[in-house]
Write a protein that holds these residues in place. Structure first.
Motif, mmCIF file in Angstrom:
data_model
loop_
_atom_site.group_PDB
_atom_site.id
_atom_site.type_symbol
_atom_site.label_atom_id
_atom_site.label_comp_id
_atom_site.label_asym_id
_atom_site.label_seq_id
_atom_site.Cartn_x
_atom_site.Cartn_y
_atom_site.Cartn_z
ATOM 1 N N GLY A 192 9.824 -3.300 15.841
ATOM 2 C CA GLY A 192 8.405 -3.613 15.785
ATOM 3 C C GLY A 192 7.546 -2.391 15.536
ATOM 4 N N PHE A 193 7.916 -1.268 16.147
ATOM 5 C CA PHE A 193 7.166 -0.028 15.931
ATOM 6 C C PHE A 193 7.268 0.425 14.475
ATOM 7 C CE2 PHE A 193 7.535 4.612 15.565
ATOM 8 C CZ PHE A 193 6.244 4.978 15.925
ATOM 9 N N PHE A 194 8.479 0.392 13.917
ATOM 10 C CA PHE A 194 8.655 0.850 12.539
ATOM 11 C C PHE A 194 7.972 -0.088 11.547
ATOM 12 C CE2 PHE A 194 12.352 3.000 14.542
ATOM 13 C CZ PHE A 194 12.031 4.302 14.170
ATOM 14 N N ARG A 195 7.959 -1.381 11.835
ATOM 15 C CA ARG A 195 7.245 -2.308 10.963
ATOM 16 C C ARG A 195 5.760 -1.974 10.937
ATOM 17 N NH1 ARG A 195 9.837 -8.234 12.633
ATOM 18 N NH2 ARG A 195 12.036 -7.635 12.411
ATOM 19 N N SER A 196 5.201 -1.725 12.104
ATOM 20 C CA SER A 196 3.779 -1.384 12.173
ATOM 21 C C SER A 196 3.494 -0.053 11.483
ATOM 22 C CB SER A 196 3.323 -1.329 13.634
ATOM 23 O OG SER A 196 3.557 -2.550 14.286
ATOM 24 N N ALA A 197 4.363 0.935 11.713
ATOM 25 C CA ALA A 197 4.160 2.260 11.127
ATOM 26 C C ALA A 197 4.217 2.216 9.606
ATOM 27 C CB ALA A 197 5.206 3.236 11.671
ATOM 28 N N LEU A 198 5.089 1.375 9.055
ATOM 29 C CA LEU A 198 5.203 1.276 7.600
ATOM 30 C C LEU A 198 4.090 0.438 6.994
ATOM 31 C CD1 LEU A 198 9.083 0.801 7.290
ATOM 32 C CD2 LEU A 198 7.757 2.795 6.584
ATOM 33 N N PHE A 199 3.515 -0.469 7.775
ATOM 34 C CA PHE A 199 2.468 -1.336 7.237
ATOM 35 C C PHE A 199 1.076 -0.722 7.355
ATOM 36 C CE2 PHE A 199 -0.552 -4.910 7.545
ATOM 37 C CZ PHE A 199 -0.262 -5.538 6.341
ATOM 38 N N THR A 228 3.871 4.486 -3.373
ATOM 39 C CA THR A 228 4.984 4.234 -2.453
ATOM 40 C C THR A 228 4.521 4.313 -1.006
ATOM 41 O OG1 THR A 228 6.518 5.178 -4.084
ATOM 42 C CG2 THR A 228 7.303 4.985 -1.813
ATOM 43 N N TRP A 229 3.724 5.323 -0.691
ATOM 44 C CA TRP A 229 3.224 5.476 0.676
ATOM 45 C C TRP A 229 2.347 4.298 1.083
ATOM 46 C CZ3 TRP A 229 -1.945 6.100 2.274
ATOM 47 C CH2 TRP A 229 -2.115 6.436 3.622
ATOM 48 N N ARG A 230 1.578 3.783 0.157
ATOM 49 C CA ARG A 230 0.587 2.764 0.523
ATOM 50 C C ARG A 230 1.126 1.342 0.456
ATOM 51 N NH1 ARG A 230 -3.971 -0.204 -1.116
ATOM 52 N NH2 ARG A 230 -5.670 0.010 0.379
ATOM 53 N N TYR A 231 2.014 1.031 -0.480
ATOM 54 C CA TYR A 231 2.387 -0.357 -0.716
ATOM 55 C C TYR A 231 3.806 -0.706 -0.283
ATOM 56 C CZ TYR A 231 -1.837 -0.311 -3.545
ATOM 57 O OH TYR A 231 -3.134 -0.191 -3.958
ATOM 58 N N ALA A 232 4.583 0.252 0.178
ATOM 59 C CA ALA A 232 5.945 -0.073 0.622
ATOM 60 C C ALA A 232 5.914 -1.035 1.814
ATOM 61 C CB ALA A 232 6.695 1.204 0.979
ATOM 62 N N GLY A 233 4.973 -0.847 2.713
ATOM 63 C CA GLY A 233 4.883 -1.717 3.878
ATOM 64 C C GLY A 233 4.523 -3.151 3.527
ATOM 65 N N VAL A 234 3.726 -3.346 2.477
ATOM 66 C CA VAL A 234 3.360 -4.704 2.067
ATOM 67 C C VAL A 234 4.582 -5.449 1.553
ATOM 68 C CG1 VAL A 234 1.904 -6.068 0.530
ATOM 69 C CG2 VAL A 234 1.015 -3.954 1.531
ATOM 70 N N ASN A 235 5.328 -4.819 0.639
ATOM 71 C CA ASN A 235 6.538 -5.457 0.125
ATOM 72 C C ASN A 235 7.580 -5.648 1.226
ATOM 73 O OD1 ASN A 235 5.252 -5.385 -2.310
ATOM 74 N ND2 ASN A 235 6.529 -3.797 -3.209
ATOM 75 N N LEU A 236 7.586 -4.733 2.190
ATOM 76 C CA LEU A 236 8.500 -4.865 3.321
ATOM 77 C C LEU A 236 8.237 -6.163 4.091
ATOM 78 C CD1 LEU A 236 10.562 -3.617 5.387
ATOM 79 C CD2 LEU A 236 8.585 -2.589 6.501
ATOM 80 N N ILE A 237 6.979 -6.512 4.295
ATOM 81 C CA ILE A 237 6.632 -7.744 5.006
ATOM 82 C C ILE A 237 7.103 -8.966 4.222
ATOM 83 C CG2 ILE A 237 4.720 -9.129 5.869
ATOM 84 C CD1 ILE A 237 5.341 -6.644 7.521
ATOM 85 N N TYR A 238 6.941 -8.920 2.902
ATOM 86 C CA TYR A 238 7.406 -10.048 2.079
ATOM 87 C C TYR A 238 8.914 -10.252 2.233
ATOM 88 C CZ TYR A 238 2.870 -9.932 -0.270
ATOM 89 O OH TYR A 238 1.524 -9.988 -0.544
ATOM 90 N N PHE A 239 9.671 -9.160 2.132
ATOM 91 C CA PHE A 239 11.120 -9.286 2.230
ATOM 92 C C PHE A 239 11.551 -9.679 3.650
ATOM 93 C CE2 PHE A 239 11.138 -6.459 -1.601
ATOM 94 C CZ PHE A 239 11.766 -7.358 -2.442
#
Length: 321
Positions: free
Chosen positions: A127-134, A190-201
């Protein structure tokens, strides 16, 4: 002696009138009609579509055949489209294509692999890493572009140049060359949008039944086989969606480049984008007709690219019985 009360007799002799049905408001009756109500609920969407999409597109098509000057317009036929064949147009298209290619190459597999790790039961602090990446996706593009312009500055005290000094390399001007300038744009994306695609996957991974992985493990499948044979095929709809929006985002990129180069004029147009070209011609040079032609050319190109990639993914194939 008082006269006897005749209340009951009078009440019995009073004729009763049948109750009349309550009259309803005709507007209320019309709105609650089963035949009219669906159209009433759909009406806001239809009006929004016509006012904010259909009408602007129609106006843009008409304007692309006009020379629009302050206070006057005149039709000039296909002249605006003939002017598209110039160096600036192809430079902007090439920059957007390179940017889109590199972002697709990074922002599809990287978030997918990260999502697989974060979806694993053995992963701690997921959960922490998801938040940090998003969180970077919540940052304003203007703020992010300004910070990256300072980090990749041309001075000796810029963060990336100081990092180069630590490894024995000299100071460079990151935003003065096409290769390094594109590198900065891709790193920012990459820094800004990796977290968005991560949520989709992640949402796609959580919809895959765990029974499939357990059955494959019983049959002797290793982690790579389960990923390649189960995860990747079942994530195809999510992957198609992410690729489609990434292509659109790649060719619609403007603010990142505008902030990195502090405007719409970069050295040798290495940061010129299609939207930047529309802004330059339509707003800065006040040639709205030519700017409309550029926008429609970009729209046609995007439609063609997305149709090709959807055809490549097999989305247009009919399901076999």
């Amino acid at each position: 002696m008082a006269a006897p009360m005749k209340t009951d007799a009078v009440a019995a002799s009073t004729p009763t009138t049948p109750s009349t049905p309550m009259r309803t408001n005709p507007v209320r009756r019309l709105l609650y009609s089963r035949g009219i109500a669906p159209y009433v609920f759909v009406l806001p969407f239809v009006l929004s579509f016509l006012i904010f999409f259909a009408y602007p597109v129609f106006s843009t098509v008409v304007m692309s055949f006009q020379e629009v000057l302050p206070g006057q317009t005149r039709f000039i036929g296909w002249d605006n489209y003939r002017h598209l064949w110039n160096d600036s147009f192809f430079t902007a298209l090439r920059n957007n294509t390179r940017y889109t290619f590199w972002t697709l190459l990074i922002l599809i597999p990287l978030p997918l692999v990260l999502a697989v790790f974060l979806n694993s039961k053995a992963m701690r602090w997921s959960g922490f890493f998801r938040s940090a990446l998003f969180i970077p996706s919540l940052t304003s593009v203007v703020v992010a572009g300004t910070i990256f312009r300072l980090v990749f500055g041309q001075t000796d005290v810029a963060v990336m140049n100081m990092l180069r000094h630590a490894f024995g390399f000299e100071t460079i001007n990151w935003l003065a060359k096409s290769s390094t300038g594109m590198l900065v744009l891709v790193v920012l994306a990459t820094w800004r949008y990796a977290g968005v695609n991560l949520i989709y996957f992640l949402s796609g991974l959580q919809s895959i039944p765990s029974d499939l992985y357990e059955s494959a493990e019983i049959d002797g499948a290793n982690k790579w086989n389960k990923f390649w044979r189960i995860t990747v095929p079942l994530l195809k709809p999510v992957t198609i969606y992410v690729v489609t929006i990434s292509i659109y985002g790649g060719y619609a990129m403007f603010t990142e480049s505008f902030m990195l180069w502090s405007g719409n004029h970069s050295p040798n147009d290495i940061g010129l984008t299609m939207l930047g070209y529309i802004y330059r011609e339509g707003i800065e040079k006040n040639e709205l007709g030519f700017g409309s032609a550029i926008g429609l050319a970009l729209l046609a190109f995007l439609l063609a690219v997305n149709v090709v990639q959807l055809k490549f993914f097999g989305l247009f194939k009919k399901e076999e019985d």
